[in-house]
Design a protein around this motif. Structure first.
Motif, PDB file in Angstrom:
ATOM      1  N   ARG A  41      -7.847  -3.263  -9.479  1.00 41.27           N
ATOM      2  CA  ARG A  41      -6.526  -3.451  -8.875  1.00 41.27           C
ATOM      3  C   ARG A  41      -5.472  -2.974  -9.861  1.00 41.27           C
ATOM      4  O   ARG A  41      -5.365  -3.495 -10.975  1.00 41.27           O
ATOM      5  CB  ARG A  41      -6.303  -4.913  -8.505  1.00 41.27           C
TER       6      ARG A  41
ATOM      7  N   HIS B 216       0.863  -1.181   0.000  1.00 41.97           N
ATOM      8  CA  HIS B 216       0.000   0.000   0.000  1.00 41.97           C
ATOM      9  C   HIS B 216       0.901   1.233   0.000  1.00 41.97           C
ATOM     10  O   HIS B 216       1.816   1.338   0.831  1.00 41.97           O
ATOM     11  CB  HIS B 216      -0.881  -0.015   1.244  1.00 41.97           C
TER      12      HIS B 216
ATOM     13  N   TYR C  18      -1.639  -0.258  -5.720  1.00 34.39           N
ATOM     14  CA  TYR C  18      -0.472  -0.704  -4.966  1.00 34.39           C
ATOM     15  C   TYR C  18       0.782  -0.130  -5.622  1.00 34.39           C
ATOM     16  O   TYR C  18       0.744   0.327  -6.761  1.00 34.39           O
ATOM     17  CB  TYR C  18      -0.414  -2.233  -4.914  1.00 34.39           C
TER      18      TYR C  18
END
Length: 476
Positions: free
Chosen positions: A358, A69, A383
């Motif tokens: 994602r 993260h 991410y």
């Protein structure tokens, strides 16, 4: 100035044993853990392909070798900044700092709370009555040092060392990292005040093994730009008693004070050696490759027009970004850097397959902090990690730190191998690979081949300087 020994306040002696591969085991005894963090919050273990040390602490907070993260990475630097600030302020500030430290602990333990914790610390506007000069070590700690520096609202400067060879400029500091696979550090300062003053210097690295890297730079700096106090900050500190005595000896020799600062201190015992069989680094076959698009955004950050030369003697005239701090920045530069980051985040967010898909934002080499900040300002599901030059052995063993790895020639220097770790096929719909400078298209072909096999839908190559080479088509 109130610098004390934190381990007196936070003793925490515990022993942990890590079987890395069948033939290699590392036992860690922690002696100082100020946030009382579980070790598996900070790192996992893997075997390293390096004759000088056969294993690696794979950081779970750094944003280098594995995806994390983005606010977790920013918070790791912020946590070191808080520890430094607490040691330097008067006692009446301690209560406020303790509240921020508690938020930091929660954020490091739980990635879902990292953003809130980081923003609370940033909004606290830490300020000291004197200047600090931060120096981050390339390549792994370039973002860690920047995020630590960023927490101090004013009177501070930051520069990171580099492995780049820039003949246009003179390196003011030169030193070696003796245990590394890439030993030589240079330090080019277009703003001389980030190195040449007498302020306290804060050296930032992700890990101290022997601490010799810091001693080397202190010795070189003290001969050129003497001062009284050096702080050495790191996430992990594994120095032995003998290593600590070397610090005391250098203090006495140079007439300086050297203060270490870390999130975790301890010792380690290594048994056996890594018996490394060839790892499976093959790319998946028989799947549709993701599409690739190239974008150049040359109007978001001020640039520095100098050239570099690689190990083959090839010259790249594409400019560097001021925002990276490779050439030094001061507190007055932070607002412009933040504005550029926000604009870049908006552009990349608009390219995503969906607002909550994602996605992976990937920095390249030393270019870590700006991509990390961009990833943090994008929407949910993003991410961050960076490519690396660290050769690590992947394995599917349970609790092993690196499960997959792919190698390719570095776009910046084909004589150097780079690696992408722990990204599985279809794990991310979109992969954004961010480059500081333009490079010839042929130099990214191997990297693109890997990324096309990993992304589910789209790969974006993002360059932050003008297009110097002939990128003829959008789909590579």
């Amino acid at each position: 100035m109130n610098i004390s020994t934190l381990s007196d306040c936070y003793p925490s002696t515990r022993t942990h044993t890590y079987p890395i591969l069948d033939s290699l085991q590392v036992t860690v005894t922690t002696t100082y853990n100020p946030f009382d963090l579980p070790l598996d919050t900070l790192f996992s273990m893997a075997a390293r392909i390096n004759k000088k040390r056969s294993f690696l602490f794979v950081s779970k907070v750094l944003g280098k070798h594995i995806p994390v993260h983005p606010y977790t990475s920013l918070l790791s630097g912020a946590s070191l900044a808080l520890l430094l600030y607490r040691e330097m302020v008067e006692h009446e500030e301690q209560e406020r700092i303790e509240e921020l430290l508690q938020q930091t602990i929660q954020g490091l333990r739980n990635p879902d709370l990292a953003e809130e914790a980081y923003k609370q610390i940033l909004n606290a506007q830490l300020s000291l009555p004197y200047s600090l000069q931060f120096i981050g070590f390339a390549e792994t700690a370039t973002a860690l040092g920047h995020s630590m520096y960023q927490l101090f609202a004013d009177k501070s400067s930051y520069i990171h060392t580099t492995r780049e060879d820039i003949p246009d400029l003179q390196s003011l500091i030169n030193f070696d990292e003796e245990h590394s696979h890439a030993v030589s550090h240079r330090c080019y300062a277009s703003k001389p005040e980030v190195l040449t003053g007498s302020e306290t210097v804060v050296l930032v690295d992700d890990e101290m093994t022997t601490g010799k890297t810091a001693l080397n730079i202190i010795r070189d700096m003290q001969a050129k730009f003497p001062r009284k106090l050096y702080v050495v900050a790191s996430l992990l500190d594994w120095r032995t008693k003998q290593d600590e005595e070397a610090y005391a000896e250098l203090e006495a020799e140079l007439g300086v004070t050297i203060k270490p600062l870390c999130l975790l201190k301890g010792s380690m015992r290594v048994e056996g050696a890594a018996d490394l069989e060839p790892a499976d680094t093959s790319l998946p076959e028989g799947r549709e490759d993701a599409a690739v698009k190239v974008q150049h955004y040359d109007d978001l950050f001020p640039s520095i027009k100098v050239s570099s030369v690689d190990s083959n003697g090839q010259i790249n005239t594409s400019p560097y970004l001021m925002a990276t701090a490779r050439f030094g920045i001061v507190s007055e530069d932070n607002e412009a850097i933040g504005a550029g980051v926000s604009k870049a985040a908006q552009k990349l967010q608009s390219l995503r397959s969906s607002s909550n898909s994602r996605s992976l934002v990937m920095g390249t080499g030393e270019f870590m902090y700006v991509p990390m900040r961009i990833a943090a300002e994008m929407d949910v599901g993003v991410y961050y990690q960076s490519t690396t030059r660290s050769p690590i052995h992947p394995s599917q063993k349970p609790d092993y730190g690196i499960n997959s790895g792919y190698s390719y020639p570095s776009p910046d220097d084909p004589g150097t191998r780079n690696f992408i770790y722990n990204v599985e096929p279809d794990q991310y719909e979109d992969i954004f690979i961010l480059f500081e400078r333009d490079v010839p298209p042929g130099r990214v072909e191997s990297m693109i081949h890997i990324a096309k096999k990993l992304a589910a839908r789209q790969v974006y190559l993002i360059f932050f300087t003008a297009k110097l080479h002939d990128w003829k088509v959008q789909n590579v």
